[in-house]
Write an enzyme that holds these catalytic residues in place. Sequence first.
Site, PDB file in Angstrom:
ATOM      1  CB  THR A 195      -0.917   0.010   1.243  1.00  0.00           C
ATOM      2  OG1 THR A 195      -1.595  -1.243   1.304  1.00  0.00           O
ATOM      3  CG2 THR A 195      -1.934   1.128   1.145  1.00  0.00           C
ATOM      4  CE  LYS A 209      -4.887  -1.736   1.081  1.00  0.00           C
ATOM      5  NZ  LYS A 209      -5.684  -2.694   1.836  1.00  0.00           N
ATOM      6  CE  LYS A 264       1.779   1.985   4.814  1.00  0.00           C
ATOM      7  NZ  LYS A 264       1.210   1.080   3.814  1.00  0.00           N
TER       8      LYS A 264
HETATM    9  N1  LIG Z   1      -0.985  -6.700   7.282  1.00  0.00           N
HETATM   10  C1  LIG Z   1      -2.124  -6.455   6.663  1.00  0.00           C
HETATM   11  O1  LIG Z   1      -3.225  -6.773   7.166  1.00  0.00           O
HETATM   12  C2  LIG Z   1      -2.120  -5.781   5.298  1.00  0.00           C
HETATM   13  C3  LIG Z   1      -3.255  -5.903   4.504  1.00  0.00           C
HETATM   14  C4  LIG Z   1      -3.248  -5.299   3.218  1.00  0.00           C
HETATM   15  C5  LIG Z   1      -2.139  -4.568   2.813  1.00  0.00           C
HETATM   16  N2  LIG Z   1      -1.056  -4.446   3.650  1.00  0.00           N
HETATM   17  C6  LIG Z   1       0.094  -3.662   3.147  1.00  0.00           C
HETATM   18  O2  LIG Z   1       1.059  -4.614   2.729  1.00  0.00           O
HETATM   19  C7  LIG Z   1       2.385  -4.102   2.960  1.00  0.00           C
HETATM   20  C8  LIG Z   1       3.158  -5.107   3.831  1.00  0.00           C
HETATM   21  O3  LIG Z   1       2.446  -5.256   5.050  1.00  0.00           O
HETATM   22  P1  LIG Z   1       2.890  -6.356   6.142  1.00  0.00           P
HETATM   23  O4  LIG Z   1       1.808  -6.368   7.175  1.00  0.00           O
HETATM   24  O5  LIG Z   1       3.319  -7.609   5.470  1.00  0.00           O
HETATM   25  O6  LIG Z   1       4.173  -5.613   6.753  1.00  0.00           O
HETATM   26  P2  LIG Z   1       5.379  -6.241   7.617  1.00  0.00           P
HETATM   27  O7  LIG Z   1       4.979  -7.538   8.229  1.00  0.00           O
HETATM   28  O8  LIG Z   1       5.849  -5.140   8.489  1.00  0.00           O
HETATM   29  O9  LIG Z   1       6.501  -6.558   6.497  1.00  0.00           O
HETATM   30  C9  LIG Z   1       7.164  -5.528   5.869  1.00  0.00           C
HETATM   31  C10 LIG Z   1       8.194  -6.073   4.907  1.00  0.00           C
HETATM   32  O10 LIG Z   1       8.896  -4.950   4.318  1.00  0.00           O
HETATM   33  C11 LIG Z   1      10.309  -5.145   4.517  1.00  0.00           C
HETATM   34  N3  LIG Z   1      10.970  -3.840   4.613  1.00  0.00           N
HETATM   35  C12 LIG Z   1      10.633  -2.797   5.395  1.00  0.00           C
HETATM   36  N4  LIG Z   1      11.468  -1.762   5.191  1.00  0.00           N
HETATM   37  C13 LIG Z   1      12.349  -2.156   4.250  1.00  0.00           C
HETATM   38  C14 LIG Z   1      13.439  -1.533   3.588  1.00  0.00           C
HETATM   39  N5  LIG Z   1      13.790  -0.270   3.872  1.00  0.00           N
HETATM   40  N6  LIG Z   1      14.116  -2.247   2.662  1.00  0.00           N
HETATM   41  C15 LIG Z   1      13.767  -3.522   2.362  1.00  0.00           C
HETATM   42  N7  LIG Z   1      12.742  -4.170   2.952  1.00  0.00           N
HETATM   43  C16 LIG Z   1      12.034  -3.491   3.868  1.00  0.00           C
HETATM   44  C17 LIG Z   1      10.411  -5.964   5.776  1.00  0.00           C
HETATM   45  O11 LIG Z   1      11.673  -6.574   5.839  1.00  0.00           O
HETATM   46  P3  LIG Z   1      12.293  -7.053   7.269  1.00  0.00           P
HETATM   47  O12 LIG Z   1      11.763  -8.450   7.482  1.00  0.00           O
HETATM   48  O13 LIG Z   1      13.746  -7.001   7.060  1.00  0.00           O
HETATM   49  O14 LIG Z   1      11.814  -6.081   8.315  1.00  0.00           O
HETATM   50  C18 LIG Z   1       9.260  -6.953   5.560  1.00  0.00           C
HETATM   51  O15 LIG Z   1       9.636  -7.953   4.637  1.00  0.00           O
HETATM   52  C19 LIG Z   1       2.201  -2.717   3.583  1.00  0.00           C
HETATM   53  O16 LIG Z   1       2.263  -1.740   2.588  1.00  0.00           O
HETATM   54  C20 LIG Z   1       0.798  -2.793   4.179  1.00  0.00           C
HETATM   55  O17 LIG Z   1       0.218  -1.503   4.279  1.00  0.00           O
HETATM   56  C21 LIG Z   1      -1.004  -5.058   4.864  1.00  0.00           C
END
Ligand SMILES: NC(=O)c1ccc[n+]([C@@H]2O[C@H](COP(=O)([O-])OP(=O)(O)OC[C@H]3O[C@@H](n4cnc5c(N)ncnc54)[C@H](OP(=O)(O)O)[C@@H]3O)[C@@H](O)[C@H]2O)c1
Length: 291
Positions: free
Chosen positions: A94, A170, A239
């Site tokens: 997102t 989104k 965010k």
């Molecule tokens: N969770 C939900 O319910 C949900 C639903 C729909 C959409 N989303 C969207 O999907 C996306 C991911 O969400 P998530 O819940 O999976 O987040 P998350 O669990 O916090 O995972 C984030 C990922 O991004 C990586 N990352 C963060 N900063 C980075 C950087 N500077 N360079 C390289 N890699 C980096 C992290 O790597 P590390 O492992 O090294 O930290 C991890 O693989 C977001 O945009 C969120 O808004 C989430």
Amino acid sequence: MNVGFIGLGHMGAGMAANLLKAGHQVTVYNRTPGKTDVLVAQGAKAAAQVSDACRGEAVITMLSNDDAVESVAFGKDGIVNSLPAGGIHVSSSTISVALSDKLTQAHARAGQRFVSAPVFGRPAAAAAAQLNIVVGGEPAAVKAAMPLFEAMGQKTYPLSDKPSAANLVKLSGNFLIASAIEAIGEALALVGKGGVDRGLYMEMLTSSIFSAPIYKIYGGLIVSGVFEPAGFAAPLGQKDIRLTLAAAEALRVPMPLASLLRDRFLTLLAQGGENLDWAAISGLAAKDAGV
Ligand SMILES: NC(=O)c1ccc[n+]([C@@H]2O[C@H](COP(=O)([O-])OP(=O)(O)OC[C@H]3O[C@@H](n4cnc5c(N)ncnc54)[C@H](OP(=O)(O)O)[C@@H]3O)[C@@H](O)[C@H]2O)c1
């Protein structure tokens, strides 16, 4: 397809696993390397750096925010410098409308294709291949990426030739969810303080006039009051409201409710809510009511 997957967080881990289950060849990259092990055991190849995940027909990114996507896309060994001509970058994070437009232009200049494919659904839906995927991009590129969407989601919604339209949709959807969370929190503070059983109240509403998934999922979560571990962490919710307001400002669209939500998230984060699920903003109404 031969596809790279970058970002194995709460969402990405399940999405990449479902690509493998559907028979795709998947090369995975994660900034913190340990997170690739589970997928390697399921047949994925581990990439030591971003560029190694960009050798196939497509690469999918599922990263936290704009900064993460920018660093992975535009770094020296990043996606734009590594993906072959004609290759497709599918962005499922997102992110802002502005970054989506920037990626569209950068990939076009490099002879590559960019498809924006943000998702609706929490980590459990990602793991169960039940995501709803909103798609923006050139029809030929969207068609080429369709087998990937089919492996990761229950339904794909191609909405526009313009990738950033999917990001706008989104963000507007997450604004609606956050609004529902706030509204549920206020209503529960009211009936709870008035002596009504909050669980029975939510059950009545979600089996009658509010029988939609968002009310069911978040109603249950809010009544339970269990916001840790977070499925969707509060900083990510903050965010999304920030990005919604940025898009609204660019289009000159006042969104007073989004402004209120912005302050709710800031309050939650200021009071130590970094690790909580974003549904925890619902507790602020109860606090205000002295419940
Ligand atoms: N969770 C939900 O319910 C949900 C639903 C729909 C959409 N989303 C969207 O999907 C996306 C991911 O969400 P998530 O819940 O999976 O987040 P998350 O669990 O916090 O995972 C984030 C990922 O991004 C990586 N990352 C963060 N900063 C980075 C950087 N500077 N360079 C390289 N890699 C980096 C992290 O790597 P590390 O492992 O090294 O930290 C991890 O693989 C977001 O945009 C969120 O808004 C989430």
